[in-house]
Enzyme design. Structure first.
Site, mmCIF file in Angstrom:
data_model
loop_
_atom_site.group_PDB
_atom_site.id
_atom_site.type_symbol
_atom_site.label_atom_id
_atom_site.label_comp_id
_atom_site.label_asym_id
_atom_site.label_seq_id
_atom_site.Cartn_x
_atom_site.Cartn_y
_atom_site.Cartn_z
ATOM 1 C CB SER A 177 49.147 67.775 78.958
ATOM 2 O OG SER A 177 47.739 67.769 79.151
ATOM 3 C CD1 TRP A 178 43.763 67.113 73.462
ATOM 4 C CD2 TRP A 178 45.298 65.505 73.553
ATOM 5 N NE1 TRP A 178 43.384 66.120 72.577
ATOM 6 C CE2 TRP A 178 44.311 65.115 72.621
ATOM 7 C CE3 TRP A 178 46.383 64.645 73.778
ATOM 8 C CZ2 TRP A 178 44.372 63.912 71.907
ATOM 9 C CZ3 TRP A 178 46.439 63.432 73.075
ATOM 10 C CH2 TRP A 178 45.448 63.080 72.156
ATOM 11 C CB SER A 230 43.691 60.589 73.555
ATOM 12 O OG SER A 230 42.677 61.579 73.654
ATOM 13 C CB ALA A 248 48.525 64.567 77.004
ATOM 14 C CE LYS A 302 36.448 62.802 78.309
ATOM 15 N NZ LYS A 302 37.781 63.036 78.890
ATOM 16 C CB VAL A 341 41.540 73.337 83.125
ATOM 17 C CG1 VAL A 341 40.018 73.363 82.990
ATOM 18 C CG2 VAL A 341 42.107 74.743 82.981
#
EC number: 1.1.1.94
Length: 340
Positions: free
Chosen positions: A13-14, A141, A143, A194, A282
């Protein structure tokens, strides 16, 4: 800036979202992946429905099954593969590269076993003349928002600020903006750790707790992220920026976050193996929890939230009990984050 040829390694996705940003800026983008059906879909239908059901990609974005073809005469390489395979892919890249390129990565994690950050892995595997110029692309961010061109601001971090500014230039446009930073350790540890706190915030939601509890775990989570990062050599100010508190807010409060969703499911009593199977993606926060816990134990860093999540995931402790037990920890000063 002159048109660049850029290989994006990883059609997740990213990786797909960042490929579109680069394409929007007029660069030649080549996505590489190892799932043939996915590569064919990107080339033939200009979609990546595994991650984005309703998004049509620009026809100029090309996907490759052969890594050598994706790397041919590129100016820059962007690693966006899962942490656990970054070293393997970097070795493959090193064997194929026959010219100097800018090396970037946009993944967030710590390598199991070695405890290494991703830029360290790349430094160990890529040709020596490129090691000082690795750039970390990280920050708040999703995606799902970037792919539809929502406004996004993130960080480009490198020991070499000239290279960071190059990356800032190839990515920045009217909806996507990068700020430079020289604190690679801070940016990478913030991005990796995070995810653990997001699991905790999601778990609180799954258990039915309100905003007070979620705000507490996010802010105290930032304290323990900073505590460990500074021990590893980071600048504490980095954690107040986009790659620190910014990324933590995005990941720790949104249903878009796979780590938050995993925590939410854990909080509702679902089994981890079922969560991972159902998500089909993942969940970096799960493996990072173990690595961070091991580092904290080795260095003597106080990380109660990470410890609670570790015990619930890896030792079978009840997650609600683990989190509630933190309420009986020794009372502390809020401002003494760098002390036990």
């Amino acid at each position: 800036m002159k048109k660049q040829k850029i290989a994006v390694l990883g059609p997740g996705s990213w990786g797909t979202a960042l490929a579109q940003v680069l394409n929007d800026n007029g660069h030649e983008v080549r996505i590489w992946g190892n799932i043939p059906e996915q590569i064919d879909e990107i080339n033939e239908k200009h979609t990546n429905t595994r991650y984005f059901k309703d998004v049509i990609l620009d026809e100029n974005i090309k996907a490759y099954k052969e890594l050598s073809e994706a790397l041919d005469s590129v100016n820059a390489i962007l690693f966006v593969v899962p942490t656990k395979v970054t070293r393997l892919v970097a070795k493959q890249v090193a064997e194929l590269l026959d010219h100097k390129v800018v090396v970037m990565h946009a993944s967030k994690g710590l390598e199991p076993g070695t405890h290494e950050r991703l830029s360290t892995i790349l430094e160990e595997e890529i040709p020596s003349e490129m090691r000082s110029e690795i750039v970390v692309v990280s920050g708040p961010s999703h995606a799902e928002e970037t792919i539809v061109r929502d406004i996004t601001l993130i960080t480009a971090a490198s020991k070499d600020l000239e290279t960071a500014r190059y990356v800032q230039g190839i990515f920045s446009n009217s909806y996507f903006r990068l700020y430079t930073n020289s604190d690679v350790i801070g940016v990478e540890t913030a991005g990796a750790l995070k995810n653990i706190i997001a699991v905790g915030a999601g778990a609180l939601h799954g258990m039915g707790y309100g905003d007070n509890a979620k705000a507490a775990v996010i802010t105290r989570g930032l304290a323990e992220i900073t505590r460990l990062g500074v021990k590893l050599g980071a600048d504490p100010l980095t954690y107040s920026g986009l790659s620190g508190v910014g990324d933590l807010i995005v990941t720790g409060t949104s249903i878009h976050s796979r780590n938050w969703r995993a925590g939410d499911a854990l909080g509702r009593g679902e089994k981890l193996e079922d969560i991972e199977r159902n998500m089909g993606m993942v969940i970096e926060g799960i493996s990072t929890t173990k690595v961070a816990y091991e580092i904290a134990q080795e260095l003597g860093v106080y990380m109660p939230i990470t410890t609670a999540i570790y015990k619930s995931i890896y030792e079978g402790a009840d997650i609600k009990e683990s989190i509630l037990n933190m309420m009986s920890n020794e009372l502390r000063s809020e401002n003494e984050w760098d002390k036990k």
